[in-house]
Design a protein around this motif. Sequence first.
Motif, PDB file in Angstrom:
ATOM      1  N   GLU A  69      40.339  38.038  53.092  1.00  0.00           N
ATOM      2  CA  GLU A  69      40.681  37.726  51.701  1.00  0.00           C
ATOM      3  C   GLU A  69      39.644  38.316  50.741  1.00  0.00           C
ATOM      4  N   LYS A  70      38.389  38.327  51.153  1.00  0.00           N
ATOM      5  CA  LYS A  70      37.348  38.924  50.320  1.00  0.00           C
ATOM      6  C   LYS A  70      37.549  40.431  50.198  1.00  0.00           C
ATOM      7  N   LEU A  71      38.026  41.073  51.272  1.00  0.00           N
ATOM      8  CA  LEU A  71      38.333  42.498  51.219  1.00  0.00           C
ATOM      9  C   LEU A  71      39.408  42.761  50.173  1.00  0.00           C
ATOM     10  N   VAL A  72      40.481  41.967  50.214  1.00  0.00           N
ATOM     11  CA  VAL A  72      41.572  42.133  49.252  1.00  0.00           C
ATOM     12  C   VAL A  72      41.070  41.885  47.834  1.00  0.00           C
ATOM     13  N   ASP A  73      40.334  40.801  47.625  1.00  0.00           N
ATOM     14  CA  ASP A  73      39.806  40.490  46.292  1.00  0.00           C
ATOM     15  C   ASP A  73      38.919  41.618  45.772  1.00  0.00           C
ATOM     16  N   TYR A  74      38.042  42.113  46.641  1.00  0.00           N
ATOM     17  CA  TYR A  74      37.098  43.173  46.268  1.00  0.00           C
ATOM     18  C   TYR A  74      37.844  44.410  45.783  1.00  0.00           C
ATOM     19  N   PHE A  75      38.828  44.865  46.557  1.00  0.00           N
ATOM     20  CA  PHE A  75      39.514  46.098  46.198  1.00  0.00           C
ATOM     21  C   PHE A  75      40.549  45.907  45.098  1.00  0.00           C
ATOM     22  N   GLU A  76      41.179  44.761  45.030  1.00  0.00           N
ATOM     23  CA  GLU A  76      42.124  44.502  43.940  1.00  0.00           C
ATOM     24  C   GLU A  76      41.389  44.452  42.605  1.00  0.00           C
ATOM     25  N   SER A  77      40.156  43.932  42.595  1.00  0.00           N
ATOM     26  CA  SER A  77      39.377  43.889  41.352  1.00  0.00           C
ATOM     27  C   SER A  77      38.953  45.293  40.914  1.00  0.00           C
ATOM     28  N   ARG A  78      39.103  46.265  41.804  1.00  0.00           N
ATOM     29  CA  ARG A  78      38.749  47.653  41.501  1.00  0.00           C
ATOM     30  C   ARG A  78      39.984  48.550  41.436  1.00  0.00           C
ATOM     31  N   GLY A  79      41.144  47.940  41.291  1.00  0.00           N
ATOM     32  CA  GLY A  79      42.368  48.726  41.109  1.00  0.00           C
ATOM     33  C   GLY A  79      43.226  48.916  42.344  1.00  0.00           C
ATOM     34  N   GLY A  80      42.846  48.324  43.475  1.00  0.00           N
ATOM     35  CA  GLY A  80      43.648  48.429  44.685  1.00  0.00           C
ATOM     36  C   GLY A  80      43.355  49.684  45.490  1.00  0.00           C
ATOM     37  N   VAL A  81      44.203  49.948  46.455  1.00  0.00           N
ATOM     38  CA  VAL A  81      44.010  51.065  47.386  1.00  0.00           C
ATOM     39  C   VAL A  81      45.321  51.830  47.501  1.00  0.00           C
ATOM     40  N   ASP A  82      45.241  53.136  47.475  1.00  0.00           N
ATOM     41  CA  ASP A  82      46.396  54.013  47.644  1.00  0.00           C
ATOM     42  C   ASP A  82      46.612  54.237  49.136  1.00  0.00           C
ATOM     43  N   ASP A  83      47.778  53.835  49.660  1.00  0.00           N
ATOM     44  CA  ASP A  83      48.094  53.990  51.086  1.00  0.00           C
ATOM     45  C   ASP A  83      48.007  55.439  51.553  1.00  0.00           C
ATOM     46  N   GLU A  84      48.194  56.388  50.633  1.00  0.00           N
ATOM     47  CA  GLU A  84      48.115  57.806  51.000  1.00  0.00           C
ATOM     48  C   GLU A  84      46.676  58.237  51.290  1.00  0.00           C
ATOM     49  N   ILE A  85      45.712  57.543  50.685  1.00  0.00           N
ATOM     50  CA  ILE A  85      44.307  57.937  50.791  1.00  0.00           C
ATOM     51  C   ILE A  85      43.536  57.113  51.812  1.00  0.00           C
ATOM     52  N   ALA A  86      43.903  55.841  51.953  1.00  0.00           N
ATOM     53  CA  ALA A  86      43.119  54.949  52.816  1.00  0.00           C
ATOM     54  C   ALA A  86      44.012  53.901  53.486  1.00  0.00           C
ATOM     55  N   TYR A  87      43.425  53.224  54.447  1.00  0.00           N
ATOM     56  CA  TYR A  87      44.099  52.155  55.184  1.00  0.00           C
ATOM     57  C   TYR A  87      43.064  51.079  55.489  1.00  0.00           C
ATOM     58  N   VAL A  88      43.528  49.959  56.022  1.00  0.00           N
ATOM     59  CA  VAL A  88      42.608  48.910  56.457  1.00  0.00           C
ATOM     60  C   VAL A  88      42.316  49.130  57.940  1.00  0.00           C
ATOM     61  N   LEU A  89      41.038  49.268  58.233  1.00  0.00           N
ATOM     62  CA  LEU A  89      40.580  49.395  59.608  1.00  0.00           C
ATOM     63  C   LEU A  89      40.078  48.026  60.048  1.00  0.00           C
ATOM     64  N   ILE A  90      40.667  47.502  61.093  1.00  0.00           N
ATOM     65  CA  ILE A  90      40.213  46.247  61.689  1.00  0.00           C
ATOM     66  C   ILE A  90      39.430  46.644  62.927  1.00  0.00           C
ATOM     67  N   PHE A  91      38.181  46.190  63.014  1.00  0.00           N
ATOM     68  CA  PHE A  91      37.335  46.635  64.114  1.00  0.00           C
ATOM     69  C   PHE A  91      36.403  45.547  64.620  1.00  0.00           C
ATOM     70  N   LYS A  92      35.952  45.757  65.856  1.00  0.00           N
ATOM     71  CA  LYS A  92      34.914  44.908  66.423  1.00  0.00           C
ATOM     72  C   LYS A  92      33.573  45.520  66.058  1.00  0.00           C
ATOM     73  N   GLY A  93      32.625  44.650  65.706  1.00  0.00           N
ATOM     74  CA  GLY A  93      31.323  45.155  65.327  1.00  0.00           C
ATOM     75  C   GLY A  93      30.263  44.082  65.346  1.00  0.00           C
ATOM     76  N   ARG A  94      29.075  44.497  64.964  1.00  0.00           N
ATOM     77  CA  ARG A  94      27.918  43.588  64.901  1.00  0.00           C
ATOM     78  C   ARG A  94      27.403  43.557  63.472  1.00  0.00           C
ATOM     79  N   PHE A  95      27.250  42.357  62.933  1.00  0.00           N
ATOM     80  CA  PHE A  95      26.735  42.182  61.578  1.00  0.00           C
ATOM     81  C   PHE A  95      25.321  42.742  61.489  1.00  0.00           C
ATOM     82  N   VAL A  96      25.036  43.487  60.398  1.00  0.00           N
ATOM     83  CA  VAL A  96      23.716  44.062  60.173  1.00  0.00           C
ATOM     84  C   VAL A  96      23.020  43.370  59.003  1.00  0.00           C
ATOM     85  N   GLU A  97      23.697  43.323  57.849  1.00  0.00           N
ATOM     86  CA  GLU A  97      23.117  42.735  56.648  1.00  0.00           C
ATOM     87  C   GLU A  97      24.193  42.584  55.585  1.00  0.00           C
ATOM     88  N   VAL A  98      23.805  41.995  54.455  1.00  0.00           N
ATOM     89  CA  VAL A  98      24.692  41.904  53.303  1.00  0.00           C
ATOM     90  C   VAL A  98      24.369  43.079  52.391  1.00  0.00           C
TER      91      VAL A  98
END
Length: 150
Positions: free
Chosen positions: A86-115
């Motif tokens: 939800e924070k991802l959606v809020d972050y990008f919607e507050s910046r005008g959204g995302v064009d499906d032609e240019i980008a997509y949502v990548l769901i991945f496994k990872g390790r937290f590094v920092e904020v």
Amino acid sequence: MKIFFRVQQRAYEITPESVSWPWLWKSLEEAKQGEIDRALEYIVDDELIEEIEAIEDLDERWETALEKAGLETGIKNGVSCFEDPEKLVDYFESRGGVDDEIAYVLIFKGRFVEVGEDGEDIAKFVEEVERVDWSDFKANIDMYIEKYVG
């Protein structure tokens, strides 16, 4: 390992070696040169500036400039993302959204590094889980929360 959500440009792939830099720059090389230019503004010794500018290797010039200026890098050892979809959606919607032609949502496994500087998570990419068009992700956010967050 945790699940993270990231808007990823279709133009390039994320790997475990990927890093993040401020959006001001279009490439890692451009980000390093930008940081060199910023660092040189803090150095008052003209001879030292000339020495730094004479270093041919970009990485060495970048590291030296930051060190001599006493600055830290804005380049992060990981990728900008969110553990909370939800924070991802809020972050990008507050910046005008995302064009499906240019980008997509990548769901991945990872390790937290920092904020990061914008309050986003910085995580080390380990493994891709799923790719989803932004419009589908946004329209079905509850399903993705249930599937990956619980």
